[in-house]
Design an enzyme around this catalytic site. Structure first.
Site, PDB file in Angstrom:
ATOM      1  N   ASN A  10       0.865  -1.176   0.000  1.00 19.44           N
ATOM      2  CA  ASN A  10       0.000   0.000   0.000  1.00 19.44           C
ATOM      3  C   ASN A  10       0.907   1.233   0.000  1.00 19.44           C
ATOM      4  OD1 ASN A  10      -1.772   2.058   0.542  1.00 19.44           O
ATOM      5  ND2 ASN A  10      -2.338   1.343   2.602  1.00 19.44           N
ATOM      6  N   TRP A  11       0.974   1.885  -1.160  1.00 14.88           N
ATOM      7  CA  TRP A  11       1.906   3.013  -1.293  1.00 14.88           C
ATOM      8  C   TRP A  11       1.328   4.318  -0.759  1.00 14.88           C
ATOM      9  CZ3 TRP A  11       4.179   2.014  -6.928  1.00 14.88           C
ATOM     10  CH2 TRP A  11       4.899   0.814  -6.894  1.00 14.88           C
ATOM     11  N   LYS A  12       0.108   4.280  -0.327  1.00 18.41           N
ATOM     12  CA  LYS A  12      -0.552   5.452   0.271  1.00 18.41           C
ATOM     13  C   LYS A  12      -0.367   6.701  -0.612  1.00 18.41           C
ATOM     14  CE  LYS A  12      -0.166   3.275   4.711  1.00 18.41           C
ATOM     15  NZ  LYS A  12      -0.119   3.387   6.164  1.00 18.41           N
ATOM     16  N   HIS A  97      -9.702   1.406   4.679  1.00 22.08           N
ATOM     17  CA  HIS A  97      -8.443   1.559   5.430  1.00 22.08           C
ATOM     18  C   HIS A  97      -8.680   2.525   6.601  1.00 22.08           C
ATOM     19  CE1 HIS A  97      -4.346   2.580   6.464  1.00 22.08           C
ATOM     20  NE2 HIS A  97      -3.963   1.490   5.817  1.00 22.08           N
ATOM     21  N   GLU A  99      -7.009   4.843   7.764  1.00 20.29           N
ATOM     22  CA  GLU A  99      -6.698   6.258   7.494  1.00 20.29           C
ATOM     23  C   GLU A  99      -7.881   6.950   6.819  1.00 20.29           C
ATOM     24  OE1 GLU A  99      -3.007   5.457   5.525  1.00 20.29           O
ATOM     25  OE2 GLU A  99      -2.097   4.934   7.445  1.00 20.29           O
ATOM     26  N   GLU A 169      -5.676  -4.858  10.704  1.00 21.23           N
ATOM     27  CA  GLU A 169      -4.658  -3.831  10.881  1.00 21.23           C
ATOM     28  C   GLU A 169      -4.919  -3.068  12.175  1.00 21.23           C
ATOM     29  OE1 GLU A 169      -2.562  -2.717   7.010  1.00 21.23           O
ATOM     30  OE2 GLU A 169      -4.299  -1.416   7.172  1.00 21.23           O
ATOM     31  N   GLY A 175       2.363   2.237  10.763  1.00 21.88           N
ATOM     32  CA  GLY A 175       3.356   3.280  10.556  1.00 21.88           C
ATOM     33  C   GLY A 175       4.273   3.548  11.738  1.00 21.88           C
ATOM     34  N   SER A 216       3.082  -2.260  10.310  1.00 26.65           N
ATOM     35  CA  SER A 216       4.526  -2.302  10.543  1.00 26.65           C
ATOM     36  C   SER A 216       5.167  -3.648  10.212  1.00 26.65           C
ATOM     37  CB  SER A 216       4.844  -1.887  11.984  1.00 26.65           C
ATOM     38  OG  SER A 216       4.483  -0.531  12.177  1.00 26.65           O
ATOM     39  N   GLY A 237       2.787  -1.304   4.323  1.00 29.47           N
ATOM     40  CA  GLY A 237       2.846   0.125   4.002  1.00 29.47           C
ATOM     41  C   GLY A 237       4.283   0.547   3.759  1.00 29.47           C
TER      42      GLY A 237
END
Ligand code: PGA
Length: 255
Positions: A10-12, A97, A99, A169, A175, A216, A237
């Site tokens: 997941n490159w966000k 997600h 976020e 998650e 992160g 992580s 991530g």
């Protein structure tokens, strides 16, 4: 028997077009022959999807989006429909997600509608669930997980060809560079499985679902998770942003 493990990057909102293309090309080289031992996907930003799709053509790496809208088409300024993703050969979409749940107030109901729509286009949804720090401190993890999984999926009819992924998650480790204790992940994965069995026939859960861990994950800790019987892969991530590190993760997860 364990299912073919899934590793998704997941490159966000972290890479622009040039960087995305560079990374996709590097991965192509390092991840040459997966030979059905591991399924790999990458999820660049929307603006890079078209070009990355071209780069990935003919490879075994699957293309994914980080979100999509629940309607087919219409007056929805700024949104991207599953039909548009399908046009670019996207096979995966991350849905719900944390976020997005936190920053954009994405609700369980929106998540549910998105999953429904993704399935009608044979796009594999990666449905993210997880407790935040507060909920964990109050011992509400199990409740939160059961609630999110149920709201996301109840009432959805799963067809034979459908593939779905639930990603556990824990929000409070995303992160941070500090993954959770694998035994805690094991507990939640079992709980997710049981919740799915409460919603669908057991054969459907066995055949059409995978449950993966995210938060992580890196090359040093990945097998602590994927060695567990109840963990079918990982959502990565930060560690998916470097070709060498992500390739190492993939190599380690290979069956
Ligand atoms: P992380 O992110 O690996 O950087 O913790 C995972 C995710 O948000 O999917």
């Amino acid at each position: 028997m364990k299912k073919i493990p899934l590793v998704v990057g997941n490159w966000k909102m972290k890479l622009g077009l040039k960087e995305s293309l560079k990374l996709a090309n590097q991965l192509k080289k390092t991840v040459k022959k997966l030979r059905g031992q591991v399924e790999v996907g990458i999820c660049p930003s929307f603006t890079s999807l078209y070009s990355v799709a071209a780069t990935l053509a003919g490879t075994e790496i699957k293309l994914g989006a980080q979100n999509m809208f629940w309607e087919e088409e219409g007056a929805y300024t700024g949104e991207i429909s599953p039909f548009m993703l399908k046009e670019l050969n996207c096979q995966i979409v991350i849905i719900g997600h944390s976020e997005r749940r936190q920053n954009l107030a994405e609700t369980d109901q929106m998540v549910h509608q998105k999953i429904r729509r993704a399935l009608t286009h044979q796009i594999m949804p990666i449905i993210c669930v997880g407790e935040d720090y507060e909920q964990r401190r109050e011992n509400k993890t199990d409740y939160v997980i059961i609630h999110q999984v149920t709201k996301a999926l109840e009432g959805i009819e799963i067809k034979t060809a459908d593939n779905l992924v639930v990603a556990y998650e824990p929000v409070w480790v995303i992160g941070t560079g500090q993954a959770i204790n694998p035994s805690e992940a094991e507990h939640v994965h079992k709980l997710i499985r049981q919740t799915l069995i409460d919603l669908f026939p057991k054969e459907i859960v066995e055949q059409n679902f995978r449950i993966i861990y995210g938060g992580s994950v890196d090359s040093t800790n990945v097998t602590n998770f994927t060695d567990l019987k109840v963990v079918d892969g990982v959502l990565v991530g930060s560690a998916s942003l470097q070709a060498d590190e992500f390739s190492k993760i993939i190599q380690r997860v290979k069956q």
